[in-house]
Design an enzyme around this catalytic site. Structure first.
Site, PDB file in Angstrom:
ATOM      1  N   VAL A  69      53.235  67.857  29.285  1.00 17.19           N
ATOM      2  CA  VAL A  69      51.941  68.529  29.190  1.00 17.19           C
ATOM      3  C   VAL A  69      52.057  69.096  27.968  1.00 17.19           C
ATOM      4  CG1 VAL A  69      50.784  70.741  30.147  1.00 17.19           C
ATOM      5  CG2 VAL A  69      52.046  69.072  31.644  1.00 17.19           C
ATOM      6  N   ALA A 114      53.636  72.952  24.485  1.00 19.50           N
ATOM      7  CA  ALA A 114      53.835  71.757  25.260  1.00 19.50           C
ATOM      8  C   ALA A 114      55.321  71.952  25.878  1.00 19.50           C
ATOM      9  CB  ALA A 114      54.033  70.552  24.515  1.00 19.50           C
ATOM     10  N   LYS A 115      55.541  71.022  27.037  1.00 17.98           N
ATOM     11  CA  LYS A 115      56.591  71.160  27.866  1.00 17.98           C
ATOM     12  C   LYS A 115      56.664  69.695  28.596  1.00 17.98           C
ATOM     13  CE  LYS A 115      60.348  74.012  28.779  1.00 17.98           C
ATOM     14  NZ  LYS A 115      60.716  75.105  27.616  1.00 17.98           N
ATOM     15  N   GLY A 116      58.094  69.527  28.703  1.00 18.77           N
ATOM     16  CA  GLY A 116      58.404  68.406  29.539  1.00 18.77           C
ATOM     17  C   GLY A 116      59.376  68.367  30.447  1.00 18.77           C
TER      18      GLY A 116
END
Ligand code: NAD
Length: 452
Positions: A69, A114-116
Site C-alpha cells: 500500500v 507505504a507498507k507491505g
C-alpha cells in the site's frame, strides 16, 4: 471535559488509524479553499494485491497473498517495511502505511508512507522457502516499487537477509541500473548502514531519554534506576533491552510470543539473549518468575515498552497497567479505548509515530548514501539520529502544550463545525504528534495543488 467515548473495540487497524486521524483533525489548521482535503490525506493512494505461488521444500506449491500500500506520496516517495505474518491483510497494511506517512512528516524525512505484507507463517517456513517467497513477491510487485517511487525495508519477521534477496531480485529485473536504493535495511556489505538494525530501539531510547530530561515524568528525570518492562524480544525489543540496561535502567520484565519472565531486581538482557538464541524463547531462565502471556504489560514498573505486535493494550488490561510511561516501539499497540484509559489515569504514552521512527530515519540515511554513493561513519549516523529524534520529541511536547493553551478556541471551533458530535477529546501526546504530522502533509498538499 472527558474524552469522546468510543464504544466498539473490535475494529481493524485501519479504523483505529482513522480514529486517531479524526481526533487530531480538529487540532490542525484548515487551509482556505481546501474542503475535502481531510478525506484526501487519509485515503491510501494505491493498493496492490498479488497472488504468490511458492514451491515448498517438499515440492507442494502453496499460494500466498501479498500486499503493498502506498498511502501518500505528497511529501516524497513511499517508504515502509514489509512484514511476513499470518495476520497481514489489507486493513493492517493500510494502517501501517498511514502511520509511515505521519512518521516521515513528524521526523522531517522527505518520504511519503507505504507498507507491505505477505500473509504467511514465517515460523513454519525454511530459509529456502522464505527466499522463494521474497523473490516471487518482489517480482510480482513489479513497478509498484522503485528507488524513487516506493522503497521497502524490514519489519516483523523480515530482516537484512530478506532485503538482500529483494535487492537481488529487483536488480536482476533492472540490469544496468544503480539499484541499491530500492530497499533499506540491507546488510552492511550491500550498502546497508551499521546502525540500521538497532535504529528503531535507539530512536525510542533517545526519545525517552529526552522526554525524561524535559521533565515529562515528574519524579523521574533519567533512566538510571528506572524499572522497565518490554513486550517482544525481536529486533526492536531486544536492542531496547540492551540500550536501556546500559543506561542504568532495571529490565524487570521481558516477553516473547511464548511467554514472559520477571525479576524484581532486574534481568541481564545479554544472558536472556543467549538463552533465547539457544532455546528459541526468553522463558525458562533460572531464578525468574514466569509471567502469563500478556502479564508483562501489567508488571510493576516505571516504563512499559510494547515492542511486539499491535492492539496489545486494550480496555481490558489498560486499567491494570502500572507504568507511568508507555513507549510504543511496536506499531499500533494501543487501542483508542486503552488510550483514553491511560490518559485518564495520567499515564503518558510516547506514541509509535514518534517513539519507533528511528528505523525510518536511519533508512533515509541509508537511501541517501546509496543515491550519492557515500558511506557515513557510525558516529555521524548516531548523532544525526539523536538530533532528529530529540527535535521531534520537542515538537510534540510543545504542540501538546500549545493545544492545551488554546483549548477554548479549538473547542468552540469544534462545536461550530460538529454541533452534534461528542466533546472534543483533550489532546494527549499521540493527538499532538498526529496533528503535527497531518498539518505538515496538509501544507505540502496545498502547496503542490491538485492536478490537473
Ligand atoms: P521481530 O519479528 O524481530 O520481533 C517480534 C517479537 O515479538 C518477537 O520476539 C516475537 O516473539 C514477539 N511477539 C510476537 N507476538 C507476541 C505476543 N503475542 N506477545 C509477546 N511477544 C510477541 O519484529 P520487530 O522488527 O522487532 O518488530 C516489532 C514491532 O516493532 C512491530 O510492531 C513492528 O511493526 C515495529 N517496528 C519495527 C521496526 C523495525 O525497524 N524492525 C520499525 C518500526 C516499528
Amino acid at each position: 471535559m472527558t474524552a469522546a467515548p468510543v464504544l466498539d473495540e473490535d475494529r481493524d487497524l485501519h479504523q483505529i488509524a482513522k480514529i486517531q486521524f479524526d481526533r487530531a483533525a480538529p487540532y490542525t489548521e484548515v487551509v482556505d479553499g481546501w474542503r475535502g482535503m481531510a478525506q484526501w490525506l487519509f485515503q491510501p493512494e494505491r493498493i496492490v494485491e498479488v497472488v504468490l505461488p511458492v514451491r515448498a521444500d517438499d515440492g507442494y506449491v502453496h499460494i500466498y497473498r501479498g500486499y503493498r500500500v502506498l498511502h501518500s506520496s505528497v511529501r516524497g516517495p513511499g517508504k515502509g517495511g514489509i512484514r511476513f505474518h499470518p495476520d497481514a491483510g489489507p486493513a493492517e497494511v493500510k494502517a501501517l502505511a498511514t502511520w509511515m506517512t505521519w512518521k516521515c512528516a513528524l521526523l522531517d524525512v522527505p518520504f511519503g508512507g507505504a507498507k507491505g505484507g505477505v500473509a504467511c507463517n514465517p515460523q513454519l517456513l525454511s530459509k529456502g522457502e522464505k527466499e522463494r517467497l521474497t523473490r516471487r513477491f518482489t517480482a510480482a510487485l513489479g513497478e509498484a516499487i522503485g528507488p524513487h517511487t516506493d522503497i521497502p525495508a524490514p519489519d516483523l519477521y523480515t530482516d537484512s537477509q530478506t532485503m538482500a534477496w529483494m535487492y537481488d531480485t529487483y536488480s536482476m529485473m533492472h540490469p544496468g541500473e544503480a539499484n541499491l536504493p530500492i530497499v533499506t535495511g540491507k546488510p552492511v556489505s550491500l550498502g546497508g548502514v551499521t546502525g540500521r538494525a538497532s535504529a528503531t530501539a535507539q530512536g525510542g531510547f533517545y526519545v525517552t531519554e529526552h522526554y525524561l530530561e524535559m521533565g515529562g515524568l515528574p519524579g523521574i528525570s533519567s533512566l538510571e534506576g528506572a524499572r522497565v518492562a518490554i513486550q517482544g524480544f525481536g529486533n526492536a525489543g531486544r536492542y531496547a533491552a540492551n540500550l536501556f540496561h546500559e543506561a542504568g535502567a532495571l529490565i524487570v520484565g521481558l516477553s516473547d510470543s511464548q511467554g514472559g519472565i520477571y525479576h524484581e531486581t532486574g534481568l541481564d538482557p545479554g544472558l536472556v539473549g543467549r538463552h533465547k538464541d539457544l532455546t528459541g524463547s526468553v522463558i525458562g531462565i533460572e531464578d525468574t518468575v514466569a509471567l502469563p502471556p500478556m502479564g508483562v504489560l501489567e508488571v510493576d514498573c516505571d516504563i512499559l515498552i510494547p515492542a511486539a505486535i499491535e492492539t496489545q493494550l486494550t480496555a481490558e488490561n489498560a486499567p491494570r497497567v502500572q507504568a507511568a510511561l508507555v513507549v510504543e516501539l511496536a506499531n499500533g499497540p494501543t487501542t483508542p479505548e486503552a488510550d483514553d484509559i491511560l490518559t485518564s489515569r495520567s499515564i503518558r504514552v510516547l506514541p509509535d509515530i514518534l517513539a519507533n521512527a528511528g528505523g525510518v530515519v536511519v533508512s533515509y540515511f541509508e537511501w541517501a548514501q546509496n543515491i550519492e554513493n557515500q558511506q557515513w561513519d557510525d558516529a555521524k549516523v548516531a548523532s544525526e539520529l539523536r538530533r532528529r529524534m530529540r527535535r521531534a520529541t520537542e515538537r510534540v511536547v510543545a504542540r501538546r502544550a500549545a493545544l492545551i493553551d488554546g483549548i477554548e478556541m479549538y473547542r468552540s471551533r469544534w462545536h461550530e463545525m460538529r454541533p452534534n458530535y461528542p466533546e472534543l477529546p483533550l489532546p494527549n501526546l499521540r493527538t499532538a504528534a498526529t496533528a503535527v504530522a497531518v498539518q505538515t502533509c496538509r501544507e505540502a498538499a496545498a502547496q503542490r495543488g491538485v492536478w490537473p
